[in-house]
Scaffold this motif. Structure first.
Motif, PDB file in Angstrom:
ATOM      1  N   PHE A 249       0.733  -1.185  -0.068  1.00  0.00           N
ATOM      2  CA  PHE A 249       0.030   0.098  -0.083  1.00  0.00           C
ATOM      3  C   PHE A 249       0.876   1.141  -0.024  1.00  0.00           C
ATOM      4  O   PHE A 249       1.975   1.218   0.562  1.00  0.00           O
ATOM      5  CB  PHE A 249      -0.813   0.067   1.274  1.00  0.00           C
ATOM      6  N   ARG A 250       0.321   2.227  -0.597  1.00  0.00           N
ATOM      7  CA  ARG A 250       0.928   3.633  -0.488  1.00  0.00           C
ATOM      8  C   ARG A 250      -0.257   4.859  -0.094  1.00  0.00           C
ATOM      9  O   ARG A 250      -1.167   4.740  -0.905  1.00  0.00           O
ATOM     10  CB  ARG A 250       1.477   4.018  -1.954  1.00  0.00           C
ATOM     11  N   HIS A 251      -0.065   5.247   0.947  1.00  0.00           N
ATOM     12  CA  HIS A 251      -1.170   6.076   1.458  1.00  0.00           C
ATOM     13  C   HIS A 251      -0.681   7.523   1.364  1.00  0.00           C
ATOM     14  O   HIS A 251      -1.573   8.468   1.930  1.00  0.00           O
ATOM     15  CB  HIS A 251      -1.734   5.821   2.609  1.00  0.00           C
ATOM     16  N   ARG A 252       0.763   8.006   0.987  1.00  0.00           N
ATOM     17  CA  ARG A 252       1.156   9.235   1.215  1.00  0.00           C
ATOM     18  C   ARG A 252       2.118   9.386  -0.028  1.00  0.00           C
ATOM     19  O   ARG A 252       2.786   8.387  -0.603  1.00  0.00           O
ATOM     20  CB  ARG A 252       1.714  10.009   2.386  1.00  0.00           C
ATOM     21  N   ALA A 253       2.426  10.554  -0.407  1.00  0.00           N
ATOM     22  CA  ALA A 253       3.379  10.703  -1.521  1.00  0.00           C
ATOM     23  C   ALA A 253       4.827  10.233  -1.162  1.00  0.00           C
ATOM     24  O   ALA A 253       5.435   9.568  -1.861  1.00  0.00           O
ATOM     25  CB  ALA A 253       3.740  12.479  -1.730  1.00  0.00           C
ATOM     26  N   GLU A 254       5.339  10.656   0.118  1.00  0.00           N
ATOM     27  CA  GLU A 254       6.566  10.063   0.371  1.00  0.00           C
ATOM     28  C   GLU A 254       6.543   9.466   1.997  1.00  0.00           C
ATOM     29  O   GLU A 254       5.638   9.587   2.653  1.00  0.00           O
ATOM     30  CB  GLU A 254       7.737  11.411   0.779  1.00  0.00           C
ATOM     31  N   PRO A 255       7.625   8.453   2.125  1.00  0.00           N
ATOM     32  CA  PRO A 255       7.545   7.821   3.327  1.00  0.00           C
ATOM     33  C   PRO A 255       7.961   8.477   4.713  1.00  0.00           C
ATOM     34  O   PRO A 255       8.693   9.575   4.495  1.00  0.00           O
ATOM     35  CB  PRO A 255       8.501   6.562   3.203  1.00  0.00           C
ATOM     36  N   VAL A 256       7.172   8.320   5.774  1.00  0.00           N
ATOM     37  CA  VAL A 256       7.590   9.067   6.773  1.00  0.00           C
ATOM     38  C   VAL A 256       9.095   8.914   7.419  1.00  0.00           C
ATOM     39  O   VAL A 256       9.920   9.931   7.527  1.00  0.00           O
ATOM     40  CB  VAL A 256       6.485   8.741   8.080  1.00  0.00           C
ATOM     41  N   LEU A 257       9.466   7.745   7.202  1.00  0.00           N
ATOM     42  CA  LEU A 257      10.662   7.302   7.478  1.00  0.00           C
ATOM     43  C   LEU A 257      11.742   7.334   6.410  1.00  0.00           C
ATOM     44  O   LEU A 257      11.151   6.858   5.465  1.00  0.00           O
ATOM     45  CB  LEU A 257      10.934   6.144   8.206  1.00  0.00           C
ATOM     46  N   PRO A 258      12.627   8.053   6.417  1.00  0.00           N
ATOM     47  CA  PRO A 258      13.353   8.090   5.028  1.00  0.00           C
ATOM     48  C   PRO A 258      14.148   6.675   4.644  1.00  0.00           C
ATOM     49  O   PRO A 258      14.562   6.139   5.306  1.00  0.00           O
ATOM     50  CB  PRO A 258      14.666   9.084   4.935  1.00  0.00           C
TER      51      PRO A 258
END
Length: 806
Positions: free
Chosen positions: A39-48
């Motif tokens: 799944f992808r729920h945002r443009a960039e991951p919270v943790l790099p």
């Protein structure tokens, strides 16, 4: 080798996400590594995710039209397949309800086409999917990030059936590996334990005695933050300068808020919300606390130790005892024991020397979990399974901290300034708020110093933009370090601080807090019909017995209420606010009031909370409201709150009265008897100017409100109205009926209806009427909290008589 990790959602925050990021980063130094996020729920991951690691999402859940399929599954990406339950991913997995035939398709397609040598699953459902669908040319490795006992029996049955198709299965503790070997034999599968790797953070605690206990993790039942709060409440009176900060999100937040409120610890226990770089939170603590009832590994324990914090932890299965050396780098306390946790907290809170010794030991002992020492075990496993030989040249490089972020911000408590350092300095830095702009230039070392006094920055939140080649861009990848916080009000002359933080979109912002004269809030209490505010006036050197708290209406500043707030020579003050005096003559108004501490010479101090180094208290601290009743009309709720700039204020709102319900009568009306006429008799007449209604809380039509009208009587009050509860199509299509509703009485000013806390409904009232061979009855009875339960049922008289005779 090419190694692929299959994870449910790499774009969130959690122990599994951090573990996968750490493993991928370490392995990517010598191998090709890919992370596949279902799944992808945002443009960039919270943790790099390291630049050399490819991140591939399979289903974009941001693309959702609002329509659903079977079981309420959203039709992501407009696909009808997203509305069907999965077949490949087992529904027995706790995330089964979020998966669908669409996720099955994408997972199966990826496994069929990947050129990876090794595919690693990271939860039971994905391990099973790999076992079922991955081709034989791919080495299949399942990872366990929980424990055997944490899985349901139906899921374990599927695991027992499918896991033998894996090549290897890895747990994080030897104890759990033994449990699997005993209870789920997997012939032909290599079962072993490899601990999670945790890299050294960019910086560690500097030994500053912050008097802060830090806890981090999901606000979930197994983490038992409730025990931690209760334990802290048992010892905090003996250590008045200590606070507890709990980081994380989860379904138990509201429960913990209520617990903190019931113990009166709003000023001592703070629910901070999630943190994208938890090492920044650890560095603000004196020690850490982990009170889980079950812990598959104890990622937070290792992270805290790697930041230089000793840990007080429950000795729960399976991880803590394998990490902490009791009495040397931390303290193990009995599992699920509030008294034991309290004793462990007290031991470290009371002994500075012990904390410092354990801090040094924690740093040294936790090095064994560095990726350089852990990832080699994964490499050896993958090499055995693929048949590839590892040469001496492929040894993992020496342990080293994570590379610094492109922008590093150091908040200096010594002078209140913030220093921004850049790997690649911008041409200029611009601070922006509304239409105001402040331009700063880097020095010869590429640093930018933001001094609130030198720049005369307004008290607000400033966006930070870097200017390069004429273009402006926000700063996203940032590391924030605060030294010397929290500050002691006894040693601060005036308020002038820059507090760096991240916005909700992950951008760097600077919270500026400035005031020539300021009173720092330390404690607020709502009890016995009064609101007590205690704190310290910064830089104060003389007593002022005639000082007072001024409560000023923000929309009508000429309306001011004043209350005595004497200031001692030390600067300590106590002000007692009477909520009834605040709202006198203004019942029914929704208003905000600002607070100022006014000296006898007429000078004013701002009143707020700033010296802890935290910004955004309105999301962290929730004080209870005091209900002020009125003889006529509606009353008011008065609640202390923190403004967007962390100043203390009061918020008032209308409150519905509490009335007694003497009787509720119900009659069927309409040609088809499909409407119910309510007649509510109250013990007193409703206040003047009230709107009244009844709301459907549960049952068909839930959420709808129907007006009730007041009828004048010689004594008491009477409300009547018609509820079209039975005219819905589902009731007309059935030959007999049984329906139940929960109804709530509402009353209040126009547009602000509030719940009427009915004190009593003394008896059930039943009304019957004929409907052919049936007798339809309606029963009204009390429910908890003053709500009403209404039941309508049809009874066939002949069948009822026959049942009675039998």
């Amino acid at each position: 080798m090419k190694i692929a990790y299959l994870i449910n959602d790499m774009y969130g925050i959690g122990g599994t996400v951090r573990t996968v990021a750490n493993q991928a980063a370490a392995l990517s130094a010598r191998h090709e590594v890919e992370i596949v996020s279902v799944f992808r729920h945002r443009a960039e991951p919270v943790l790099p995710v390291p630049a050399q690691v490819r991140l591939r999402p399979l289903v974009d859940v941001r693309q959702h039209s609002g329509t659903t399929g079977i079981g309420g599954r959203p039709l992501y990406e407009g696909s009808e397949r997203a509305g069907l339950p999965p077949l490949l991913f087992p529904p027995e997995d706790a995330r089964g309800s979020t998966h669908s035939r669409l996720t099955d398709d994408r997972i199966e397609e990826y496994l069929a086409t990947t050129d990876a040598d090794v595919v690693v699953g990271t939860r039971p459902g994905l391990n099973i999917a790999i076992a079922r669908a991955a081709p034989s040319r791919v080495v299949k490795v399942g990872q366990e990030h929980l424990t055997y006992d944490q899985h349901s029996l139906p899921l374990r049955r599927v695991m027992e059936l499918e896991y033998p198709h894996l090549d290897a299965f890895v747990t994080v503790t030897e104890a759990d590996a033994r449990t699997y070997a005993d209870r789920m034999p997997l012939p032909g599968v290599e079962v072993l334990s490899i601990p999670n790797a945790v890299p050294a953070p960019p910086f560690t605690t500097n030994g500053h005695d912050s008097r802060t206990i830090v806890a981090a993790g999901r606000l979930a039942p197994s983490k038992r933050h409730d025990l931690l709060v209760q334990a802290f409440s048992m010892v905090c009176d003996d250590f008045p300068s200590w606070t507890l900060r709990i980081y994380g999100r989860g379904g138990l937040r509201d429960t913990l808020v209520r617990l903190v409120g019931s113990l009166g610890l709003q000023d001592r226990v703070w629910l901070m919300g999630p943190h994208p770089r938890v090492e920044e939170a650890w560095a603000q603590g004196a020690f850490a606390a982990v009170t889980s009832s079950e812990e598959p590994f104890g990622m937070t324990i290792v992270e805290a130790m790697r930041s230089g914090l000793p840990v007080v932890s429950t000795d729960c299965p399976h991880g803590p005892a394998a990490i902490i050396r009791d009495g040397e780098d931390g303290i193990l306390v009995p599992n699920r024991s509030v008294q034991g946790i309290a004793h462990g907290l007290e031991e470290l809170m009371a002994d500075d020397g012990l904390r410092h010794r354990m801090s040094r030991a924690a740093l040294a002992d936790s090095a064994r979990f560095d990726p350089a020492n852990v990832v080699r075990e994964h490499e050896r496993l993958f090499a055995r399974l693929t048949g590839e030989r590892l040469s001496a040249a492929s040894l993992v490089p020496a342990a080293r901290p994570e590379p610094p972020a492109p922008c590093r911000v150091r908040a200096r408590a010594s002078d209140g300034a913030a220093v921004l350092s850049f790997a690649h300095p911008p041409e200029q830095l611009v601070l922006v708020r509304d239409r105001e702009r402040v331009t700063l230039a880097p020095d010869e070392d590429g640093k930018v110093v933001v001094d609130p006094e030198a720049e005369r920055l307004s008290t607000c939140t400033w966006d930070v933009l870097r200017v390069d080649g004429g273009g402006e861009a926000p700063i996203l990848d940032v590391e924030i370090r605060q030294e010397g916080y929290p500050l002691s009000a006894d040693h601060v002359e005036n308020l002038s601080l820059v507090l760096p933080a991240r916005s909700s979109r992950g951008r760097l912002v600077l919270h500026v807090r400035r005031s020539r004269r300021h009173a720092e809030v330390e404690h607020v209490e709502v009890a016995d019909g009064l609101i007590t505010v205690q704190g310290r006036v910064l830089g104060h050197t003389r007593a002022d017995a005639r000082a007072r708290l001024a409560v000023r209406n923000r929309t009508a500043p000429r309306i001011v209420r004043e209350f005595s707030a004497p200031v001692a020579a030390s600067g300590r003050f106590t002000g007692v606010i009477d909520p009834e005096a605040v709202v006198r003559g203004r019942h029914g108004e929704s208003e905000k009031w600002e607070l100022r501490l006014v000296s006898s010479d007429g000078s004013e101090c701002t009143v707020g909370r700033h010296l802890s180094g935290v910004a955004g208290y309105r999301r962290i601290i929730e004080y209870p409201a005091h209900h002020v009743t009125a003889r006529r009309g509606y009353g008011s709720r008065v609640r202390p709150y923190y403004t967007v700039n962390d100043r203390l204020g009061l918020r008032t709102a209308p409150a519905a009265p509490t009335l007694g319900v003497d009787e509720v009568r119900v009659h069927a009306v309409g040609r088809h008897r499909d409407r119910l006429r309510f007649d509510v008799r109250l013990d007193t007449a409703p206040p003047e100017g009230m709107e009244c209604a009844v709301e459907v809380v549960r049952g068909s039509g839930a959420g709808q409100r129907f007006p009730l009208h007041e009828v004048t009587t010689s004594s008491g009050g009477r409300l009547v109205g018609t509820l079209p509860l039975l005219n819905r199509s589902e009731y007309g299509a059935t030959s007999i009926l049984k329906a139940v509703w929960q109804l709530r009485l509402l009353m209040g000013p126009e547009g602000a209806l509030g719940r009427v806390g009915a004190r009593s409904v003394p008896q059930r009232t039943i009304r019957r009427w004929s409907r052919g061979p049936f007798v339809r009855s309606v029963t009204v009875g009390p429910q908890g909290g003053g709500d009403l339960q209404v039941t309508v049922a049809d009874v066939h008289m002949v069948e009822a008589v026959n049942r009675h005779l039998r």
